[in-house]
Design a protein around this motif. Structure first.
Motif, mmCIF file in Angstrom:
data_model
loop_
_atom_site.group_PDB
_atom_site.id
_atom_site.type_symbol
_atom_site.label_atom_id
_atom_site.label_comp_id
_atom_site.label_asym_id
_atom_site.label_seq_id
_atom_site.Cartn_x
_atom_site.Cartn_y
_atom_site.Cartn_z
ATOM 1 N N LEU A 1 85.581 -20.418 33.437
ATOM 2 C CA LEU A 1 86.095 -20.591 32.084
ATOM 3 C C LEU A 1 86.862 -19.359 31.621
ATOM 4 N N ALA A 2 86.301 -18.182 31.899
ATOM 5 C CA ALA A 2 86.947 -16.946 31.458
ATOM 6 C C ALA A 2 88.277 -16.728 32.175
ATOM 7 N N ALA A 3 88.367 -17.184 33.422
ATOM 8 C CA ALA A 3 89.602 -16.979 34.185
ATOM 9 C C ALA A 3 90.675 -17.983 33.821
ATOM 10 N N GLY B 1 78.097 -20.274 25.771
ATOM 11 C CA GLY B 1 79.317 -19.848 26.454
ATOM 12 C C GLY B 1 80.564 -20.426 25.811
ATOM 13 N N MET B 2 80.498 -21.677 25.375
ATOM 14 C CA MET B 2 81.627 -22.269 24.670
ATOM 15 C C MET B 2 81.927 -21.513 23.376
ATOM 16 N N GLY B 3 80.889 -21.155 22.634
ATOM 17 C CA GLY B 3 81.102 -20.395 21.406
ATOM 18 C C GLY B 3 81.665 -19.015 21.678
ATOM 19 N N LEU C 1 84.493 -28.960 21.540
ATOM 20 C CA LEU C 1 84.588 -28.926 22.994
ATOM 21 C C LEU C 1 83.223 -29.118 23.645
ATOM 22 N N ALA C 2 82.202 -28.491 23.075
ATOM 23 C CA ALA C 2 80.853 -28.633 23.640
ATOM 24 C C ALA C 2 80.339 -30.056 23.464
ATOM 25 N N VAL C 3 80.614 -30.671 22.322
ATOM 26 C CA VAL C 3 80.191 -32.061 22.116
ATOM 27 C C VAL C 3 80.926 -32.977 23.091
ATOM 28 N N VAL D 1 76.391 -23.048 19.675
ATOM 29 C CA VAL D 1 77.777 -22.593 19.751
ATOM 30 C C VAL D 1 78.033 -21.505 18.707
ATOM 31 N N ILE D 2 77.550 -21.721 17.491
ATOM 32 C CA ILE D 2 77.751 -20.713 16.436
ATOM 33 C C ILE D 2 77.017 -19.427 16.780
#
Length: 274
Positions: free
Chosen positions: A96-98, A128-130, A141-143, A233-234
């Protein structure tokens, strides 16, 4: 003239005339005697087919279908094991980071969905998404990733494992769970998703192996994962400032959900032991 003496034993009927003479009228009793004394000794024939002559399909119903169901179940286990083992070779967070540019969000969705199938804990994926996308984009996105992972797990479980595992549903608890998921699909799945202590992957496959329909399952999943997903996420998005109101509120919600899960599990265990 002396009267005639009666004879002993079976005799023909006698007719006595007025002049004392007797007229013996014999009846042909051979036919009647034969009819009354002769029995039919012909042995009766049985019409019952011996059970040993039963066809193999009657003795063991659908053995080929059962074999195919077991093969599909083995394939499902192999797919899940391969997905979990692949995490030793790559890190979804690093992927994800890349990811940059217009492919970042699609890669994030794919990595999140794959992580749920590979039995990664959703709290870590949500955080991680947050961390990567912030609260504004991280929550939807997470949902969406949760829904995509639920679709993949449901499809795999329904097509590969359901036929083999449905006959193994025994016991009052399992039968009741299966009945509720089949008859009250949306409500039952929604309660499972809202319960913080329910493992996401176990819920996916439990629904796939039951009789719940796809669309109620998906709608209840999307609606039910919102509270827990938003909290994690928050928390991940505000982790860099642990004193911020967003982090404190999300951390408090997470702590309350953990306490609620622990109390619910303890009460359920107490009811089973009493």
């Amino acid at each position: 003239m002396p009267a005639p003496q009666p004879t002993s034993g079976p005799t023909a009927p006698l007719l006595v005339h007025a002049d004392g003479d007797t007229d013996v009228r014999t009846a042909d009793t051979s036919a009647t005697t034969a009819n009354t004394t002769t029995t039919d000794t012909t042995p009766a024939t049985s019409t019952v087919t011996p059970t040993a002559d039963a066809t193999p399909a009657e003795a063991a119903p659908h053995p080929r279908a059962h074999r195919h169901a077991l093969l599909r179940l083995g394939l499902l286990a192999a797919v899940l094991a391969a997905a979990a083992a692949s995490l030793l070779l790559w890190d979804p967070t690093a992927a994800l980071a890349a990811a940059t540019g217009p492919w970042r969000m699609p890669i994030a969705l794919a990595a999140y969905a794959f992580g749920t199938v590979a039995f990664l804990p959703r709290p870590a994926l949500n955080a991680g998404m947050g961390l990567l996308f912030g609260s504004l984009w991280g929550v939807p996105l997470a949902v969406a990733g949760s829904a995509l992972g639920a679709i993949v797990a449901f499809t795999l479980g329904r097509s590969l494992g359901r036929d083999a595992l449905r006959p193994l549903v025994r016991g009052k608890v399992l039968i009741e769970i299966d009945r509720r998921l089949s008859e009250q699909g949306f409500r039952s799945v929604l309660l499972v998703r809202l319960f913080p202590g329910a493992p996401f992957q176990a819920g996916n496959f439990a629904c796939a192996f039951s009789g719940v329909r796809f669309w109620p399952y998906l709608a209840a999943t999307v609606l039910g994962v919102v509270p827990t997903t938003a909290a994690y996420v928050i928390a991940g998005a505000s982790a860099s400032s642990p004193g911020s109101p967003a982090f404190l509120i999300s951390a408090s919600v997470i702590a309350a959900m953990c306490v609620f899960s622990a109390v619910s599990l303890w009460r359920a265990r107490s009811r089973r032991t009493t």
